[in-house]
Scaffold this active site. Structure first.
Site, PDB file in Angstrom:
ATOM      1  CB  SER A  64      -0.936  -0.123   1.454  1.00 36.90           C
ATOM      2  OG  SER A  64      -1.686  -0.778   1.132  1.00 36.90           O
ATOM      3  CB  THR A 101       0.875  -7.415   4.148  1.00 38.25           C
ATOM      4  OG1 THR A 101       2.058  -8.181   4.537  1.00 38.25           O
ATOM      5  CG2 THR A 101       0.027  -8.268   5.885  1.00 38.25           C
ATOM      6  CB  CYS A 102      -2.836  -4.331   3.465  1.00 34.99           C
ATOM      7  SG  CYS A 102      -4.748  -3.227   3.783  1.00 34.99           S
ATOM      8  CB  CYS A 107      -6.514  -5.465   5.777  1.00 40.33           C
ATOM      9  SG  CYS A 107      -5.203  -4.306   6.263  1.00 40.33           S
ATOM     10  CE  LYS A 110      -9.061  -7.900   8.932  1.00 45.04           C
ATOM     11  NZ  LYS A 110      -8.293  -7.225   9.932  1.00 45.04           N
ATOM     12  CE1 TYR A 242      -6.285  -2.662  15.068  1.00 48.32           C
ATOM     13  CE2 TYR A 242      -4.014  -2.985  16.921  1.00 48.32           C
ATOM     14  CZ  TYR A 242      -5.086  -2.662  15.942  1.00 48.32           C
ATOM     15  OH  TYR A 242      -4.940  -1.533  15.494  1.00 48.32           O
ATOM     16  CD  GLU A 246      -9.173  -8.250  13.297  1.00 49.41           C
ATOM     17  OE1 GLU A 246      -9.322  -6.787  13.241  1.00 49.41           O
ATOM     18  OE2 GLU A 246      -7.569  -8.931  12.373  1.00 49.41           O
ATOM     19  CB  THR A 375      -3.519  -0.553   5.835  1.00 47.87           C
ATOM     20  OG1 THR A 375      -2.737  -1.668   5.311  1.00 47.87           O
ATOM     21  CG2 THR A 375      -3.294   0.241   3.863  1.00 47.87           C
ATOM     22  CG  HIS A 501     -34.397   8.324  17.402  1.00 44.62           C
ATOM     23  ND1 HIS A 501     -33.657   7.738  18.480  1.00 44.62           N
ATOM     24  CD2 HIS A 501     -35.939   7.880  17.213  1.00 44.62           C
ATOM     25  CE1 HIS A 501     -35.063   6.746  19.180  1.00 44.62           C
ATOM     26  NE2 HIS A 501     -35.740   7.265  18.360  1.00 44.62           N
ATOM     27  CD  GLU A 506     -30.037   8.012  18.926  1.00 47.27           C
ATOM     28  OE1 GLU A 506     -30.816   9.101  18.654  1.00 47.27           O
ATOM     29  OE2 GLU A 506     -31.294   6.726  18.848  1.00 47.27           O
TER      30      GLU A 506
END
Length: 528
Positions: A64, A101-102, A107, A110, A242, A246, A375, A501, A506
């Site tokens: 990246s 990698t990303c 990322c 995954k 992470y 994950e 990233t 809402h 909110e």
């Protein structure tokens, strides 16, 4: 209009002053330009002779950050070359792929698996919303993996086209630095190509670390976890960052038995402790077995799978053992020592605030520098590198108020400081606002899983200096909150904002009551 009645000393004096004024302005402009040139080119002697190079910039690593730096440098008019290892979903010292990698093994794939894992519990919850769902729900792991691979191949092609469209020359092979202005690219057939460049950028990223545990060769890393041929029924994960939480969520969501082992009392060290505690409860609530303050001591292959022994003497059986205990910078094969580029004890390239190494012509961005390994941060560093070196606008990356997310199920997302960091850094009192509630969706499905939102506010300035959320859509919500913090928003401005809402978001503009006020003097530290 000035009229000179005679040609005398006054005329020549005024004319001399005008020329002197112009000369001073010209000299000042030259000093400014020279100062910038000295910063960017290291040109301290002011010589005007230009050495001829094959490229203005050569980048090693097309992840990246490297792709961003290459494209943006080319847009400034630079002649750019970049090299990357050949594509493969599982990286090694000889394979990689444009996108890094990303895109290929981080990322993106995954997140695809996180989406896939989320459907199982969602389908169960759907029953209470009137959907007639069969008791037996089948999941096809191989189909999901095939779709995942199709997507990363597509993205790999897109990144290659981005480079081509920007006029960047792409070389497939392993890059190494052989001089302050020279790189060598070793092609697939072993042929070595040598190129000179005015500037060299290192953007080689990082790789998963393997702890020195007996039997470590039986374990896998996140690379292999994204490409397993079969869905494991029993998993042991070492780590609590992470990647660990994950993948624990992914495999548990797909029906696997998951044991998560980590050294501290709570997972996700470095995040807000209150959020960490909720993540731990949510992981357990979804059926993940937590082993806090636990390390692995041995892995042994048996007929029934891999026998995992912990430092408490406990034995766990697994089909797959995942090491997710950190990553290391990819600098080992770059030949940095030979050219004098300094690295730290972990192998990360040392850089200054402009991403420049101690060798003036060599720069580095992204995970290989081990600054903030995200990233979007590598993208920022790549953008500012191009602006500094080729845009004649020296620019330092700003690492304040960078949002991030952990895509466990449900996710955690934060921006700014945690409560613990705020207390540690406090010059005055800190106000903490929290809201814990059962999301509206859960009130019908019956799922017992709380959402927690939190704002950290400086009592002196009323500025919101930290925000965090654990719950559905946390990352999507936190991106907007990050803009507010970047703009220096106050709690009063949050309070004066009308909410949407009904939504979870909110709550960030309706937290009126202070949960706790922490005096600047009290600075408790945590060992969790």
């Amino acid at each position: 209009m000035v009229i000179f009645t005679y040609i005398g000393s006054n005329f020549w004096f005024e004319r001399y002053n005008l020329q002197l004024h112009k000369h001073v302005l010209s000299t000042l402009q030259s000093i400014v330009i020279m100062s910038r040139k000295m910063l960017i080119d290291g040109d301290v002697d002011g010589t005007t002779e230009e050495t001829q190079y094959d490229f203005d910039l050569f980048v090693i690593g097309a992840g990246s950050g490297g792709v961003r730096a290459s494209r943006f440098s080319a847009q400034y008019g630079a002649k750019v070359g970049i090299c990357e290892l050949p594509f493969h979903p599982i990286s090694s010292e000889v394979v990689g792929g444009v996108g890094g990698t990303c895109v290929i093994r981080g990322c993106v794939p995954k997140k695809i698996l996180v989406y896939g894992a989320s459907f199982g519990p969602e389908i169960q919850d759907a029953r209470e919303y009137g959907w007639q769902v069969n008791e037996k729900i089948d999941f096809d792991w191989k189909k999901l993996l095939h779709k995942k691979t199709e997507e990363i191949v597509r993205l790999n092609g897109i990144y290659k086209r981005l480079l081509s469209n920007a006029g960047v020359k792409l070389f497939e092979g392993e890059g190494r630095i052989v001089g302050p202005n020279e790189v060598e690219v070793i092609q697939l057939d072993g042929t070595k190509l040598s190129y000179t460049a005015k500037h060299i950028l290192i953007a080689t990223g990082s790789r998963a670390a393997r702890p020195p545990i007996p039997g470590k060769e039986l374990a896998i890393t996140s690379d292999e976890a994204l490409s397993l041929e079969e869905l494991p029924k029993r998993v042991v994960i070492l780590g609590a960052g992470y990647i660990a939480v994950e993948f624990a969520s992914i495999w548990r969501g797909m029906g696997s038995t998951v044991n998560l082992c980590f050294r501290k009392e709570l997972p996700l060290r470095g995040f807000d402790d209150e959020m960490r505690a909720l993540v731990a409860r949510n992981l357990e609530g979804r059926g993940i077995i937590l082993h806090p303050q636990t390390n692995l001591t041995e892995l042994v292959k048996t007929e029934d799978g891999i026998k995992v022994t912990t430092d408490h003497g406990e034995e766990l059986m697994a089909d797959v053992v995942l090491f997710a205990a950190g990553r290391l910078p990819n600098t080992k094969r770059l030949n940095l020592q030979a050219v004098g580029v300094e690295v730290d004890s972990a192998g990360a390239v040392k850089v200054d605030e402009f991403s420049r190494t101690n060798v003036p012509s060599i720069w580095a961005i992204g995970d290989v520098t081990n600054r903030m390994n995200l990233t979007p941060v590598a993208l920022m560093e790549g953008t500012l590198f191009a602006k500094t070196v080729f845009g004649n606008e020296p620019s330092k990356p700003d690492y304040s108020n960078i949002p991030c997310a952990v895509f466990c199920i449900p996710p955690l997302s934060v921006v700014g400081v945690s409560e613990e960091e705020a207390i540690e850094q406090a010059q005055g009192d800190i106000l903490v606002f929290t809201s814990t509630f059962n999301p509206m969706k859960n009130s019908i499905s019956g799922r017992q899983e709380k959402t927690l939102m939190k704002l950290i506010v400086s009592a002196e300035t009323d500025k919101v200096i930290g925000a965090s959320m654990c719950g559905p859509d946390a990352a999507e919500i936190m991106q907007g909150i990050a803009i507010a913090l970047k703009c220096g928003a106050t709690k009063a401005q949050f309070d004066s904002t009308v909410g949407i809402h009904p939504s979870s978001a909110e709550e960030f503009v309706t937290m009126r009551s202070v949960t706790r006020r922490i005096a600047a003097a009290g600075k408790p530290k945590t060992n969790l």
